[in-house]
Design a protein around this motif. Structure first.
Motif, PDB file in Angstrom:
ATOM      1  N   ASP A 165       0.870  -1.181   0.000  1.00 30.73           N
ATOM      2  CA  ASP A 165       0.000   0.000   0.000  1.00 30.73           C
ATOM      3  C   ASP A 165       0.902   1.224   0.000  1.00 30.73           C
ATOM      4  O   ASP A 165       1.603   1.487   0.985  1.00 30.73           O
ATOM      5  CB  ASP A 165      -0.890  -0.040   1.250  1.00 30.73           C
ATOM      6  N   MET A 166       0.897   1.960  -1.100  1.00 28.46           N
ATOM      7  CA  MET A 166       1.875   3.030  -1.274  1.00 28.46           C
ATOM      8  C   MET A 166       1.439   4.343  -0.626  1.00 28.46           C
ATOM      9  O   MET A 166       2.118   5.367  -0.768  1.00 28.46           O
ATOM     10  CB  MET A 166       2.165   3.218  -2.766  1.00 28.46           C
ATOM     11  N   GLY A 167       0.322   4.306   0.078  1.00 24.04           N
ATOM     12  CA  GLY A 167      -0.060   5.460   0.876  1.00 24.04           C
ATOM     13  C   GLY A 167      -0.718   6.577   0.093  1.00 24.04           C
ATOM     14  O   GLY A 167      -1.115   7.585   0.667  1.00 24.04           O
ATOM     15  N   ASP A 168      -0.822   6.434  -1.234  1.00 17.27           N
ATOM     16  CA  ASP A 168      -1.427   7.489  -2.050  1.00 17.27           C
ATOM     17  C   ASP A 168      -2.676   6.962  -2.746  1.00 17.27           C
ATOM     18  O   ASP A 168      -3.094   7.479  -3.774  1.00 17.27           O
ATOM     19  CB  ASP A 168      -0.416   7.984  -3.092  1.00 17.27           C
ATOM     20  N   GLY A 169      -3.227   5.879  -2.191  1.00 19.33           N
ATOM     21  CA  GLY A 169      -4.399   5.266  -2.810  1.00 19.33           C
ATOM     22  C   GLY A 169      -4.024   4.178  -3.802  1.00 19.33           C
ATOM     23  O   GLY A 169      -4.883   3.449  -4.282  1.00 19.33           O
ATOM     24  N   ASN A 170      -2.722   4.058  -4.122  1.00 22.20           N
ATOM     25  CA  ASN A 170      -2.268   3.019  -5.050  1.00 22.20           C
ATOM     26  C   ASN A 170      -1.639   1.863  -4.279  1.00 22.20           C
ATOM     27  O   ASN A 170      -1.070   2.058  -3.204  1.00 22.20           O
ATOM     28  CB  ASN A 170      -1.225   3.583  -6.019  1.00 22.20           C
ATOM     29  N   ALA A 171      -1.742   0.679  -4.871  1.00 21.82           N
ATOM     30  CA  ALA A 171      -1.076  -0.488  -4.296  1.00 21.82           C
ATOM     31  C   ALA A 171      -0.433  -1.261  -5.437  1.00 21.82           C
ATOM     32  O   ALA A 171      -0.931  -1.259  -6.558  1.00 21.82           O
ATOM     33  CB  ALA A 171      -2.075  -1.368  -3.561  1.00 21.82           C
ATOM     34  N   ASN A 172       0.707  -1.886  -5.157  1.00 25.69           N
ATOM     35  CA  ASN A 172       1.412  -2.659  -6.170  1.00 25.69           C
ATOM     36  C   ASN A 172       2.011  -3.897  -5.537  1.00 25.69           C
ATOM     37  O   ASN A 172       2.342  -3.887  -4.342  1.00 25.69           O
ATOM     38  CB  ASN A 172       2.550  -1.819  -6.770  1.00 25.69           C
ATOM     39  N   ALA A 173       2.197  -4.936  -6.335  1.00 23.73           N
ATOM     40  CA  ALA A 173       2.859  -6.137  -5.829  1.00 23.73           C
ATOM     41  C   ALA A 173       4.349  -5.848  -5.646  1.00 23.73           C
ATOM     42  O   ALA A 173       4.954  -5.122  -6.439  1.00 23.73           O
ATOM     43  CB  ALA A 173       2.668  -7.284  -6.812  1.00 23.73           C
TER      44      ALA A 173
END
Ligand code: FAD
Length: 307
Positions: free
Chosen positions: A81-89
């Motif tokens: 969870d990148m903290g800006d509403g985005n998430a990536n593997a």
């Protein structure tokens, strides 16, 4: 069939794992100490850890997503969870974990730099600091300029149209938490990316940050020594965050000469006319891990189809 694979990055390991699943026993050689190539994790004295190459694993291909789901189920990949509403593997506990997942049960030879690939009556002879034997198939997944030097003479396509942007990476551990976003894209002209590496899942709880320079800044400073690069980038990082050097517990830099593919080949791999030498990697299709996976998969499928 004796198969040699040069490179234990995403492309080489993907190809090796697919061939191994089909009953072959490929031998993988890599000049690096650790698996994963540019999908890299650095561990430093003091318990610090940094992903100093690829930061995350974007995914569009459904089959690649399925691999990531399997790697998630076995604990090698997790969602960040990148903290800006985005998430990536991301790999966990480091980006190399996905490479380790693929490499299970493979015949791996790290710290083995292939210096020549020569055709003989018995097949292709590989040499490092000593002869490594003769193989029926050779698959080279080194970056395009290095592949060109090793096996370019055998391939049907020239590779000189492929181009890369370099990248310089700062790894910095702070003595205390920093009040800054988990990720920052293009925060300054010189810095293209800053991330709190320790915020990724499964990392040791330290204040470890990674900063990557912009393509222009990287090209300008590419030939400086690593110490000079670390000093310059640390100054950029500290100035940007209003910090001073007393707050730094550890800092170092890494130079990636062939970091991100700018101009790919436009096809999943290239081979020799007789189908005994293959070359591939991200440079065939694009700048991401997923492209390396697609290329490695396509090479394996072609070898299996022709076997
Ligand atoms: C700073 C940086 C940030 C990036 N960020 C991202 C990101 O966030 N997301 C993303 O998807 N992608 C990212 N990428 C790109 C991603 O890392 C690559 O697309 C992918 O890892 C390429 O895999 P590959 O197997 O094609 O090549 P590599 O990983 O380069 O593997 C090639 C291997 O060949 C080996 N080799 C070379 N020559 C020889 C030789 N003569 N003998 C033996 N071995 C040899 C090398 O040691 C290396 O391990 C980033 C890359 C960099 C550098």
């Amino acid at each position: 069939m004796k198969i040699a694979i040069i490179g234990s990055g995403m492309a080489g390991l993907t190809c090796a794992a697919r061939l191994s699943n089909a009953g072959f026993a490929p031998t993988v050689f890599d000049k690096g100490r650790g698996l994963g190539g540019r999908m890299a994790t650095r561990r430093a004295e003091g318990g610090f850890q940094f992903d100093h190459g690829a930061q995350m694993i974007p995914c569009e291909d459904a089959a690649f997503r399925s691999l990531l789901e399997q790697a998630k189920a076995s604990g090698h990949v997790a969602q960040w969870d990148m903290g800006d509403g985005n998430a990536n593997a991301v790999g966990t506990p480091g980006m190399t974990a996905l490479a380790k997942y693929l490499a299970q049960d493979l015949d791996l030879h790290q710290q083995t730099e292939i210096t020549s690939v020569t055709q003989t009556d018995a097949g292709w002879e590989l040499t490092a600091d000593q002869p490594l034997g003769t193989y029926d198939r050779v698959i080279c997944t080194a970056p395009a300029p290095q592949t060109d030097r090793l096996v370019g003479h055998a391939l049907t396509e020239p590779l000189d149209q492929v181009s890369y942007a370099p990248s310089l990476t700062l790894m910095v551990a702070l003595n205390r938490p920093l009040d800054a976003p988990i990720t920052q894209t293009n925060p300054t002209d010189a810095l293209a990316w800053i991330a709190l590496d320790s915020a990724k899942p499964g990392r040791p709880s330290r204040h470890c940050w990674v900063a990557q320079s912009s393509a222009d800044w990287s090209a300008t400073h590419l030939e400086r020594s690593k110490d000079e690069i670390a000093t310059l980038m640390l100054d950029l990082f500290l100035t940007h965050h209003g910090l001073d050097a007393t707050e730094v517990a550890y800092a170092t830099a890494h130079r990636w000469r062939y970091a991100l593919v700018k101009e790919p080949l436009g096809q999943a791999f290239v081979a020799s006319t007789d189908g005994t030498v293959y070359a591939g990697g991200d440079w065939c299709l694009g700048p991401h891990i997923e492209h390396a996976w697609q290329s490695g998969t396509a090479i394996a499928e072609d070898i299996l189809r022709c076997a």
